[in-house]
Scaffold this motif. Structure first.
Motif, PDB file in Angstrom:
ATOM      1  N   GLY A 119       0.806  -1.204   0.000  1.00  0.00           N
ATOM      2  CA  GLY A 119       0.000   0.000   0.000  1.00  0.00           C
ATOM      3  C   GLY A 119       0.843   1.259   0.000  1.00  0.00           C
ATOM      4  O   GLY A 119       2.032   1.246   0.354  1.00  0.00           O
ATOM      5  N   ALA A 120       0.218   2.342  -0.413  1.00  0.00           N
ATOM      6  CA  ALA A 120       0.924   3.622  -0.497  1.00  0.00           C
ATOM      7  C   ALA A 120       1.377   4.115   0.866  1.00  0.00           C
ATOM      8  O   ALA A 120       2.446   4.708   0.996  1.00  0.00           O
ATOM      9  CB  ALA A 120       0.030   4.658  -1.170  1.00  0.00           C
ATOM     10  N   ASP A 121       0.574   3.863   1.912  1.00  0.00           N
ATOM     11  CA  ASP A 121       0.951   4.318   3.249  1.00  0.00           C
ATOM     12  C   ASP A 121       2.214   3.615   3.732  1.00  0.00           C
ATOM     13  O   ASP A 121       3.095   4.238   4.340  1.00  0.00           O
ATOM     14  CB  ASP A 121      -0.196   4.069   4.229  1.00  0.00           C
ATOM     15  CG  ASP A 121      -1.416   4.925   3.925  1.00  0.00           C
ATOM     16  OD1 ASP A 121      -1.236   5.977   3.266  1.00  0.00           O
ATOM     17  OD2 ASP A 121      -2.526   4.542   4.327  1.00  0.00           O
ATOM     18  N   THR A 122       2.306   2.334   3.467  1.00  0.00           N
ATOM     19  CA  THR A 122       3.512   1.592   3.846  1.00  0.00           C
ATOM     20  C   THR A 122       4.719   2.116   3.092  1.00  0.00           C
ATOM     21  O   THR A 122       5.803   2.290   3.663  1.00  0.00           O
ATOM     22  CB  THR A 122       3.316   0.093   3.569  1.00  0.00           C
ATOM     23  OG1 THR A 122       2.192  -0.380   4.296  1.00  0.00           O
ATOM     24  CG2 THR A 122       4.554  -0.692   3.972  1.00  0.00           C
ATOM     25  N   ALA A 123       4.560   2.365   1.786  1.00  0.00           N
ATOM     26  CA  ALA A 123       5.668   2.899   1.001  1.00  0.00           C
ATOM     27  C   ALA A 123       6.099   4.263   1.523  1.00  0.00           C
ATOM     28  O   ALA A 123       7.302   4.556   1.631  1.00  0.00           O
ATOM     29  CB  ALA A 123       5.275   2.992  -0.472  1.00  0.00           C
ATOM     30  N   ALA A 124       5.130   5.112   1.872  1.00  0.00           N
ATOM     31  CA  ALA A 124       5.466   6.435   2.398  1.00  0.00           C
ATOM     32  C   ALA A 124       6.192   6.336   3.732  1.00  0.00           C
ATOM     33  O   ALA A 124       7.107   7.114   4.018  1.00  0.00           O
ATOM     34  CB  ALA A 124       4.202   7.269   2.545  1.00  0.00           C
ATOM     35  N   SER A 125       5.793   5.365   4.570  1.00  0.00           N
ATOM     36  CA  SER A 125       6.461   5.194   5.862  1.00  0.00           C
ATOM     37  C   SER A 125       7.901   4.736   5.709  1.00  0.00           C
ATOM     38  O   SER A 125       8.715   4.923   6.615  1.00  0.00           O
ATOM     39  CB  SER A 125       5.687   4.189   6.713  1.00  0.00           C
ATOM     40  OG  SER A 125       5.751   2.887   6.150  1.00  0.00           O
TER      41      SER A 125
END
Length: 370
Positions: free
Chosen positions: A260-266
């Protein structure tokens, strides 16, 4: 941990002793896994090399291994023993067979890598290189050149297909320019763009009314290596190499996108910028592949799933394995297309679909999803 234990852990000559986890299982040491992965990759590369050599001699005209070796060696300026290859046979091997097999390998590698990247970026198991509408745009460009004659003298079918692919991707990026490039928008917009250019292709074909033209363009749309030449091999090699380097550098970001995008951003990934780069690179690779040989389906869909099942989901491993496995798959599929109904040649896209469907179902069954 004592100093002696730390030194032993860092010393590569000292064998590692894995410690059992909470569940009692003993993990395989990282070094051993890496060695196995490297060994497996070298084995797959060897399979690709053998496949290329064997496929060169397969066709309606029989060619011996000795003739293949002498022809290629003479063209490369390498002296080998034996009688010189007859001129006609030499032209058959060097001008037709070798570029055809190499182009099949390059296209198979490019499509497989594109499929693996898009499946991670969109988090869609059914994503393939044509998800963004590139193949539909290429088909429209080729049809416009063949049927309407626009750019026939300057662009040709290959150039028209490439321009059409770029136009479809440009429209996709224009429609996505104000969005956050989330997975759902990318997929839905790609479907809309693909349907638009598919409708334009059908409209042009129906308006022409020429059965011979429709049959010729339909065969191109199903994919064929028959027109492979060295210039196409060179272009595909350069684009595939640059594109693979660009996506492999972002392999860690692709691992994050898979969750997911949130995981990538983290993980510190510039989500929007990285997605733009990956979409542009994969679209360019797919556009060049489609322009060279037509729209060959199932390669970019089935190969990444099969490789992911064998070597795991980490993209620094998945991408090179997908490239080599895709090359092997398309080399042998094209060889089958040449000889299955010889002397008549079947479009390679027919056999990729016939082989891809049962293989895809087998992978789904082994993963417990069917």
């Amino acid at each position: 941990m004592s100093g002696a234990e730390e030194a032993a852990l860092l010393d590569p000559s000292v064998p590692l002793r894995p410690v059992a986890g909470p569940d009692g299982t003993v993990p395989v040491p990282v070094r051993r896994r890496s060695a196995r992965t490297v060994g497996l990759f070298l084995a797959v590369c060897a399979v690709l090399l053998v496949s290329v050599v064997v496929s060169v001699r397969i066709g309606s005209t029989p060619v011996g291994y000795g003739d293949v070796v002498r022809s290629v060696a003479s063209r490369l300026g390498i002296g080998v023993g034996g009688a010189p290859v007859p001129r006609l046979l030499d032209s058959l091997v060097w001008e037709l067979r070798v570029p055809r097999v190499l182009l099949a390998a390059l296209v198979g590698a490019a499509l497989s890598v594109c499929g693996a990247v898009l499946q991670a970026v969109t988090r869609n198991a059914l994503a393939d290189p044509y998800l963004l509408g590139v193949s539909s745009g290429a088909s429209t460009g080729a049809v416009v050149v063949v049927v309407l004659g626009f750019g026939a003298q300057t662009l040709g079918v290959t150039g028209g297909a490439f321009v059409g692919a770029l136009l479809s991707f440009g429209l996709l990026m224009l429609l996505l320019r104000r969005s956050g490039l989330d997975s759902v928008r990318i997929v839905l917009t790609g479907v809309v763009v693909a349907q638009l250019f598919t409708a334009l292709t059908s409209l042009v074909l129906m308006a022409s009314g020429d059965a011979d033209v429709i049959r010729a363009i339909t065969q191109w749309l199903l994919g064929s290596m028959a027109s492979a030449r060295w210039d196409a091999v060179l272009v595909c090699a350069v684009v595939a190499a640059v594109g693979f380097a660009a996506v492999w550098v972002n392999s860690a970001a692709l691992d994050g996108f898979s969750f997911g995008a949130d995981t990538a951003a983290s993980l510190g990934v510039d989500v929007r910028g990285t997605r733009w780069v990956l979409l542009v690179v994969t679209s360019l690779m797919a556009a060049v592949a489609v322009a060279a040989v037509g729209a060959i389906g199932f390669v970019g869909l089935i190969v990444p799933h099969g490789v992911r099942f064998l070597v795991g989901p980490l993209h620094r491993v998945l991408l090179p394995f997908s490239a080599v496995a895709g090359a092997v798959f398309l080399v042998w599929t094209d060889a089958l297309a040449r000889v299955a109904f010889a002397p008549q040649e079947v479009p390679v896209g027919v056999f990729t679909a016939l082989l891809g469907v049962p293989l895809f179902l087998l992978v789904l069954r082994r993963r417990g999803e069917l």
